[in-house]
Design a protein around this motif. Structure first.
Motif: not given
Length: 365
Positions: A282-304
């Protein structure tokens, strides 16, 4: 807690390698099976269990899996949300040895009932045949062929299991084999998961979660559902992790990721923390936020995660997400869409993945 574990980036389907695992037991000589049009009798079938008769019958990798088991015995293409084994009953074993009347699940382990007078061990359940159930509701017999305490945590036990294949009429490992895990084992986990990926408690049933599936992976990543941290149960984090690991944004059991996709997971309890240093995976500089999660799926989504258009996700679960114009969650975590039926604090996990960094959220019509 070891710092390297707390900042562990997760590589789907790569971290569950065979490194550090005990080698599978040598195959015993194959007995000559007795076959007939009607199939073998119970006595014949049980005598042939745990003989590794079908070591070469391994399913092809199926992408991202929940249970880590095969979809069907005939290996024909079928829905990803099907499995030859989803749960087993602990009472009334079909076959047992040494006076075992039933099994009991506790803290990730199976125990024989009644316990031997000389003291209970993990191997007391070996040889037991339990009644299991496939995703289509059909019965399937499951034999416990081995019990191996984990080297890094003796309280966690890996089980080598075989299930009766009614098509091939032989016992075989129901777990999907991958190159790095050619003889996958299973963990025992309380309760049952259905086709939508939802979990239900069941005192008399357990799930055999194979090593290459999300249920087992999330336990190995630190989210054992029977464990606690700072007095708080990790059951919710484990369930949220099964959604995150498979990119099950809609909470309907469908995966939206590819094998070998690298992600970074972190949670608000500090079981896993956001990685800050470059590693081989993993390279943190190449990573970006994707999603936040709860037990029943994503609560917030930036991209797939797999690069598909976000509109496709919105069409898969219409009405679940709405365009987000609010503030960033934290550290530049900006949502493109957000669920309106949950509170902002409902998310238990968040993840980063490789992809183009987002300067500002795109407008969703």
């Amino acid at each position: 807690m070891n710092a390297s574990f707390r900042t562990l980036p997760v590589c789907l389907f790569l971290l569950l390698s065979s490194r550090g695992q005990a080698a599978p037991p040598a195959a015993a000589p194959k007995p000559a099976p007795t076959r007939s049009v009607s199939g073998p009798t119970d006595a014949e079938r049980y005598a042939r269990r745990c003989q590794s008769q079908s070591a070469q019958r391994i399913a092809r990798p199926q992408g991202t899996m929940l249970w880590g088991t095969k979809r069907g015995w005939d290996e024909k293409p079928t829905d990803e949300r099907t499995s030859v084994l989803v749960s087993v009953a602990l009472d009334a074993p079909r076959q047992a040895e040494d006076g075992v009347k039933a099994l009991r699940f506790d803290q990730g382990r199976l125990w024989a009932v009644p316990a031997p007078e000389a003291g209970a061990t993990a191997s007391d359940v070996v040889g037991t045949v339990l009644q299991g159930t496939a995703s289509d509701g059909k019965p399937v017999e499951v034999a416990i062929c081995g019990a191996e305490p984990a080297a890094d945590d003796p309280t966690r036990v890996f089980y080598r299991i075989e299930a009766w294949n009614p098509v091939a009429r032989e016992w075989e490992n129901p777990c999907v084999a991958l190159d790095r895990s050619p003889a996958p084992r299973a963990l025992a986990v309380g309760g049952v998961w259905d086709a939508s990926g939802a979990h239900a408690d069941a005192a008399d049933r357990v799930t055999f979660a194979c090593e290459n599936g999300a249920i087992s992976k999330c336990i190995l990543w630190g989210y054992a559902p029977w464990a606690t941290r700072d007095g708080k149960s990790l059951a919710g984090l484990h369930q949220a992790c099964t959604r995150l690991a498979r990119a099950d944004y809609c909470g309907n059991g469908r995966s939206h990721t590819r094998q070998d996709t690298t992600i970074d997971i972190y949670d608000r309890l500090g079981v896993l923390e956001r990685a800050t240093e470059v590693t081989r995976e993993w390279d943190p500089a190449k990573g970006s936020f994707e999603a936040a999660w709860a037990p029943d799926g994503a609560t917030c989504l930036s991209r797939t995660r797999d690069g598909r258009a976000l509109e496709g996700i919105l069409q898969e679960c219409p009405g679940r997400f709405q365009a987000d114009t609010g503030d960033a969650l934290a550290d530049g975590e900006v949502c493109t869409v957000r669920r309106g039926d949950v509170k902002p604090g409902a998310a238990l996990l968040r993840n980063l993945s490789y992809g183009p960094p987002r300067a500002k959220p795109a407008r969703v019509q």
